[in-house]
Design a protein around this motif. Structure first.
Motif, PDB file in Angstrom:
ATOM      1  N   LEU A  20      -4.645 124.099  21.559  1.00  0.00           N
ATOM      2  CA  LEU A  20      -3.149 124.384  21.802  1.00  0.00           C
ATOM      3  C   LEU A  20      -2.303 123.348  20.943  1.00  0.00           C
ATOM      4  CD1 LEU A  20      -0.963 126.047  23.411  1.00  0.00           C
ATOM      5  CD2 LEU A  20      -1.325 124.253  25.038  1.00  0.00           C
ATOM      6  N   ARG A  21      -2.631 122.158  21.154  1.00  0.00           N
ATOM      7  CA  ARG A  21      -2.184 121.028  20.454  1.00  0.00           C
ATOM      8  C   ARG A  21      -2.131 121.275  18.743  1.00  0.00           C
ATOM      9  NH1 ARG A  21      -2.085 116.015  17.773  1.00  0.00           N
ATOM     10  NH2 ARG A  21      -0.504 114.518  18.406  1.00  0.00           N
ATOM     11  N   LEU A  22      -3.140 121.643  18.269  1.00  0.00           N
ATOM     12  CA  LEU A  22      -3.178 121.734  16.920  1.00  0.00           C
ATOM     13  C   LEU A  22      -2.435 123.016  16.451  1.00  0.00           C
ATOM     14  CD1 LEU A  22      -7.000 121.389  16.277  1.00  0.00           C
ATOM     15  CD2 LEU A  22      -5.276 119.668  15.618  1.00  0.00           C
ATOM     16  N   ARG A  34       1.566 115.364   7.252  1.00  0.00           N
ATOM     17  CA  ARG A  34       0.481 114.824   8.235  1.00  0.00           C
ATOM     18  C   ARG A  34      -0.281 115.467   9.156  1.00  0.00           C
ATOM     19  NH1 ARG A  34       1.469 109.302   8.899  1.00  0.00           N
ATOM     20  NH2 ARG A  34       0.568 109.201  10.771  1.00  0.00           N
ATOM     21  N   PHE A  35      -0.512 116.795   8.611  1.00  0.00           N
ATOM     22  CA  PHE A  35      -1.500 117.347   9.585  1.00  0.00           C
ATOM     23  C   PHE A  35      -2.852 116.868   9.151  1.00  0.00           C
ATOM     24  CE2 PHE A  35      -4.087 121.158  10.283  1.00  0.00           C
ATOM     25  CZ  PHE A  35      -3.669 121.456  11.615  1.00  0.00           C
ATOM     26  N   ASN A  36      -3.417 116.339  10.208  1.00  0.00           N
ATOM     27  CA  ASN A  36      -4.759 116.150   9.979  1.00  0.00           C
ATOM     28  C   ASN A  36      -5.375 116.532  11.382  1.00  0.00           C
ATOM     29  OD1 ASN A  36      -7.236 114.496  10.374  1.00  0.00           O
ATOM     30  ND2 ASN A  36      -6.665 113.384   8.786  1.00  0.00           N
ATOM     31  N   ARG A  41      -6.780 115.574  16.890  1.00  0.00           N
ATOM     32  CA  ARG A  41      -7.704 115.827  18.294  1.00  0.00           C
ATOM     33  C   ARG A  41      -8.061 114.406  18.707  1.00  0.00           C
ATOM     34  NH1 ARG A  41     -12.592 115.651  20.362  1.00  0.00           N
ATOM     35  NH2 ARG A  41     -13.437 117.616  21.198  1.00  0.00           N
ATOM     36  N   GLN A  42      -8.132 113.342  18.016  1.00  0.00           N
ATOM     37  CA  GLN A  42      -8.791 112.230  18.436  1.00  0.00           C
ATOM     38  C   GLN A  42      -7.463 111.434  19.405  1.00  0.00           C
ATOM     39  OE1 GLN A  42     -11.790 111.246  18.415  1.00  0.00           O
ATOM     40  NE2 GLN A  42     -11.075 109.967  19.904  1.00  0.00           N
ATOM     41  N   ARG A  43      -6.103 111.733  18.873  1.00  0.00           N
ATOM     42  CA  ARG A  43      -5.180 111.212  19.602  1.00  0.00           C
ATOM     43  C   ARG A  43      -5.127 111.917  20.842  1.00  0.00           C
ATOM     44  NH1 ARG A  43       1.235 110.720  17.539  1.00  0.00           N
ATOM     45  NH2 ARG A  43       1.830 109.531  19.444  1.00  0.00           N
ATOM     46  N   PHE A  44      -5.158 113.374  20.935  1.00  0.00           N
ATOM     47  CA  PHE A  44      -5.114 113.849  22.239  1.00  0.00           C
ATOM     48  C   PHE A  44      -6.335 113.334  23.185  1.00  0.00           C
ATOM     49  CE2 PHE A  44      -5.647 117.115  25.552  1.00  0.00           C
ATOM     50  CZ  PHE A  44      -4.468 117.573  25.620  1.00  0.00           C
TER      51      PHE A  44
END
Length: 147
Positions: A20-22, A34-36, A41-44
């Motif tokens: 959902l975040r992506l 800055r889309f990575n 994923r790691q930040r979430f």
């Protein structure tokens, strides 16, 4: 007519909330180059606190989530995402009114971080948030129940 409901998140919700975040953040992150997906994923994963995260359902379909994290002197609104299919339909505004009501009852300010030049900045400003800091990528905002 839509029907918005909330549910508490669990550790089992991690992967679907990462997805959902992506989906929700991709346009804003791409706009600033800055889309990575791996970093997003790691930040979430690093910040996921299921006990403070709520799922947002519209007509029994998962459409969003938010985390309202207690901190020493404020509440931190993290990971507030709505699927693009439901953005602009008033769901986010209603969720925020509920969050602001809870913060008012607790007499606690809310802080959040959003991407620079994101449409989210004007959304939060309309709800009474003020910019308190910014850097090359992010803007910090705060709302006070005393404003």
């Amino acid at each position: 007519m839509t029907n918005t409901k909330f549910a508490h998140a669990s550790a089992d919700d991690l992967e679907r909330l990462v997805e959902l975040r992506l989906i929700a953040m991709r346009p804003s992150l791409e706009a600033i180059g800055r889309f990575n997906p791996d970093r997003a994923r790691q930040r979430f994963v690093n910040e996921f606190e299921p006990e403070h995260t709520r799922l947002i359902f519209e007509n029994d379909k998962l459409v969003g989530c938010f985390a309202l994290l207690p901190r020493k002197d404020h509440l931190y609104l993290g990971h507030f995402y709505l699927h693009p299919d439901v953005q602009g339909k008033g769901i986010g505004k209603q969720v925020m009114k509920d969050i602001l009501g809870a913060a008012t009852a607790l007499k606690r300010p809310i802080k959040l971080i959003t991407l620079n030049e994101s449409p989210a900045i004007s959304f939060y400003e309309a709800l009474g948030f003020a910019v308190t800091a910014s850097d090359d990528v992010e803007t910090t905002m705060e709302w006070s129940p005393n404003h």
